[in-house]
Write an enzyme that holds these catalytic residues in place. Structure first.
Site, short mmCIF file in Angstrom:
data_model
loop_
_atom_site.label_atom_id
_atom_site.label_comp_id
_atom_site.label_asym_id
_atom_site.label_seq_id
_atom_site.Cartn_x
_atom_site.Cartn_y
_atom_site.Cartn_z
N HIS A 1 4.89 20.39 2.89
CA HIS A 1 3.80 19.74 2.29
C HIS A 1 2.69 19.72 3.49
O HIS A 1 3.18 18.99 4.43
CB HIS A 1 4.53 18.32 2.02
CG HIS A 1 3.34 17.37 1.85
ND1 HIS A 1 3.03 16.91 0.29
CD2 HIS A 1 2.04 16.92 1.91
CE1 HIS A 1 2.07 16.21 0.09
NE2 HIS A 1 1.30 16.28 1.20
N LEU B 1 -1.48 7.76 4.22
CA LEU B 1 -1.19 7.09 2.72
C LEU B 1 0.30 7.95 2.06
O LEU B 1 -0.13 9.35 2.33
CB LEU B 1 -2.16 7.21 1.66
CG LEU B 1 -3.34 6.14 1.90
CD1 LEU B 1 -4.33 6.26 1.04
CD2 LEU B 1 -2.64 4.93 1.46
N ASP C 1 3.24 16.75 5.81
CA ASP C 1 1.88 16.07 5.40
C ASP C 1 0.96 15.84 6.68
O ASP C 1 0.25 14.92 6.50
CB ASP C 1 2.34 14.66 4.60
CG ASP C 1 1.01 14.07 3.71
OD1 ASP C 1 0.23 15.01 3.61
OD2 ASP C 1 0.92 12.88 3.51
N ALA D 1 -7.30 8.41 5.46
CA ALA D 1 -5.91 8.45 5.72
C ALA D 1 -5.37 9.73 6.12
O ALA D 1 -5.91 10.70 5.69
CB ALA D 1 -5.36 8.09 4.16
N HIS E 1 1.93 12.83 -5.64
CA HIS E 1 1.79 11.79 -4.79
C HIS E 1 2.15 10.49 -5.56
O HIS E 1 1.54 10.00 -6.47
CB HIS E 1 0.36 11.74 -4.52
CG HIS E 1 -0.10 10.86 -3.41
ND1 HIS E 1 -0.46 10.80 -2.12
CD2 HIS E 1 -0.21 9.06 -3.67
CE1 HIS E 1 -0.92 9.71 -1.55
NE2 HIS E 1 -0.51 8.55 -2.55
N HIS F 1 -1.40 20.05 4.57
CA HIS F 1 -2.86 19.77 4.53
C HIS F 1 -3.50 20.80 5.64
O HIS F 1 -3.27 20.54 6.59
CB HIS F 1 -3.50 18.73 4.46
CG HIS F 1 -3.25 17.80 3.44
ND1 HIS F 1 -3.71 17.44 2.41
CD2 HIS F 1 -2.06 16.99 3.52
CE1 HIS F 1 -3.03 16.79 1.56
NE2 HIS F 1 -1.97 16.37 2.18
N HIS G 1 6.48 13.05 0.25
CA HIS G 1 6.22 11.96 1.42
C HIS G 1 6.72 10.75 1.16
O HIS G 1 5.83 9.78 1.04
CB HIS G 1 4.76 11.93 2.07
CG HIS G 1 3.69 11.86 1.18
ND1 HIS G 1 3.59 10.85 0.05
CD2 HIS G 1 2.64 12.63 0.75
CE1 HIS G 1 2.45 11.27 -0.79
NE2 HIS G 1 1.99 12.29 -0.39
N HIS H 1 -8.07 14.94 10.04
CA HIS H 1 -9.47 14.48 9.93
C HIS H 1 -10.46 14.59 11.01
O HIS H 1 -9.65 14.32 12.20
CB HIS H 1 -9.63 12.92 9.35
CG HIS H 1 -8.92 12.88 8.02
ND1 HIS H 1 -9.52 13.19 6.77
CD2 HIS H 1 -7.74 12.52 7.56
CE1 HIS H 1 -8.85 12.95 5.60
NE2 HIS H 1 -7.48 12.70 6.22
N LYS I 1 0.06 20.25 -7.97
CA LYS I 1 0.11 18.74 -7.27
C LYS I 1 -0.51 17.59 -7.96
O LYS I 1 -1.71 18.00 -8.64
CB LYS I 1 -0.60 18.83 -6.04
CG LYS I 1 -0.73 17.83 -5.12
CD LYS I 1 0.55 17.28 -4.60
CE LYS I 1 0.58 15.84 -4.03
NZ LYS I 1 -0.01 15.69 -2.65
O1 DOR Z 1 -2.23 10.37 4.66
C1 DOR Z 1 -2.81 11.19 3.72
N1 DOR Z 1 -3.65 12.05 4.08
N2 DOR Z 1 -2.10 11.21 2.50
C2 DOR Z 1 -2.51 11.93 1.57
O2 DOR Z 1 -2.23 11.95 0.54
C3 DOR Z 1 -3.67 12.76 1.66
C4 DOR Z 1 -3.72 13.04 3.19
C5 DOR Z 1 -5.17 13.83 3.24
O3 DOR Z 1 -5.63 14.83 2.55
O4 DOR Z 1 -5.85 13.71 4.12
ZN ZN Z 2 -0.33 15.21 1.53
#
Ligand code: DOR
Ligand code: ZN
Length: 348
Positions: A15, A221, A249, A265, A138, A17, A176, A253, A101
């Site tokens: 998992h 999250l 996860d 998040a 999720h 990003h 997660h 950002h 997803k």
């Molecule tokens: O903390 C998180 N960040 N939870 C998520 O479900 C998405 C992820 C994000 O894409 O930033």
């Molecule tokens: Zn995620």
């Protein structure tokens, strides 16, 4: 294995990003340094809703792999109210497309196009069940009247259990997981239900994020919970139960979007992910179970070959950098400027 070296089959991240475009120059090398494969989340802007778009995204990721690397991105499709079952046929016929997803609309980052009512996706889920394409969830409801700390447990009762009954052949991953309820639920569910566990939910509880000042870089999250939940997740991850596997996860950002009056998040763990899991397994006196959690349970669940190559972690304190370039901005990793006990042998 000596207590200062851990040798294990090269793991995968189930998992992840990676974001897109210029930021791939940061995120892809961080993950590819130790993971052989990763399930890449589709919550881009706009979301990845077609196999064609997933293929183009995959090409951009492949172009960011450092020379000599053997990283393999496994792509996912973003489920919307309008996804057509024929797209599932295309997905199932594509070797590098691993799963679909599900985000409840509005539940998290870039989930605006997510599902507004699960019934709307039944024809698609039907097709996924027929073609054995897994659904990654999720697992939170986001009704305004459900407290943010209860959203995962309510999801299990109100959405997941009925879904499991309605689609008895659909493979699903509760992503997660953050609660004792989720860990217990997955442990007693049948073998087609799996769960990923992040490093940050094993390391931190809500006190780390909120006591003595608000730490936006630990905001994610599903949100960090009470310590009893972290304890339950540690027990699940180190139990040897094949239903639980590694999924970071890792969700970077730009620093300005975290340190903000309304921060995003996501916790950026990729620069030290495997090393942080190793810390947890060592604290739980379960280093001998790290390899199965990190490298066996995931591919076994997905029906993929386990990796053959190996890597080593050595006991060697190092300091996680305070920040990294992130496109035109910067990103602050988890535990920035602090020490980690394990280090990838031969790593930078
Ligand atoms: O903390 C998180 N960040 N939870 C998520 O479900 C998405 C992820 C994000 O894409 O930033
Ligand atoms: Zn995620």
């Amino acid at each position: 294995m000596s207590s200062d070296r851990i040798s294990l089959t090269r793991p995968d991240d189930w998992h992840l990003h990676l974001r897109d475009h210029a930021t791939l120059a940061t995120t892809v090398p961080h993950t590819a340094r130790c993971f052989r494969r990763a399930i890449v989340m589709p919550n881009l802007k706009p979301p990845v809703t077609t196999v064609t778009a997933a293929g183009e995204y995959r090409d951009r990721i492949l172009a960011a792999i450092p020379p000599g690397g053997s990283f393999e991105p496994l792509m996912t499709l973003y489920l919307t109210d309008n996804l057509a079952p024929v797209e599932i046929d295309r997905a199932a016929a594509t070797s590098w497309l691993a799963a679909v997803k599900y985000y409840p609309a509005g539940a998290t980052t870039n989930s605006e196009s997510g599902v507004t009512a699960i019934e709307k996706t039944w024809p698609v889920l039907e097709r996924m069940q027929e073609l054995d394409l897994p659904l990654l969830m999720h697992g939170e409801v986001n009704h305004r009247d459900v407290d943010i700390f209860d959203r995962e447990a309510v999801f299990i009762d109100q959405v997941l259990q009925p879904l499991i009954r309605r689609f008895p052949g659909l493979r699903m991953v509760l992503e997660h997981i953050t609660t004792r309820e989720a860990a217990e639920f997955v442990a007693q569910a049948d073998a087609r239900i799996g769960a990923t566990i992040t490093a940050h939910h094993l390391l931190y509880h809500r006190g780390h994020m909120l006591a003595g000042g608000i730490r936006p870089h630990l905001y994610c999250l599903p949100i960090l919970k009470r310590d009893v939940h972290r304890e339950a997740l540690r027990a699940a991850a180190t139990s040897g139960n094949p239903r639980f596997f590694l999924g970071t996860d890792s969700a970077p950002h730009p620093v300005g979007e975290k340190e903000s009056a309304c921060g995003c998040a996501g916790v950026y763990t990729a620069p030290a992910a495997l090393e942080l899991y190793a810390e947890v397994f060592e604290e739980e006196q379960a280093l001998d179970r790290l390899e199965a959690f990190a490298a066996f349970h995931g591919p076994d669940f997905y029906g993929l070959e386990r990796n053959i190559s190996r890597l080593e972690l050595v006991r060697n304190d190092w300091t996680i950098p305070g920040r990294y370039h992130f496109g035109a901005a910067e990103v602050i990793p988890v535990r920035a400027g602090e020490t980690v006990r394990w280090k990838l042998a031969g790593g930078a």
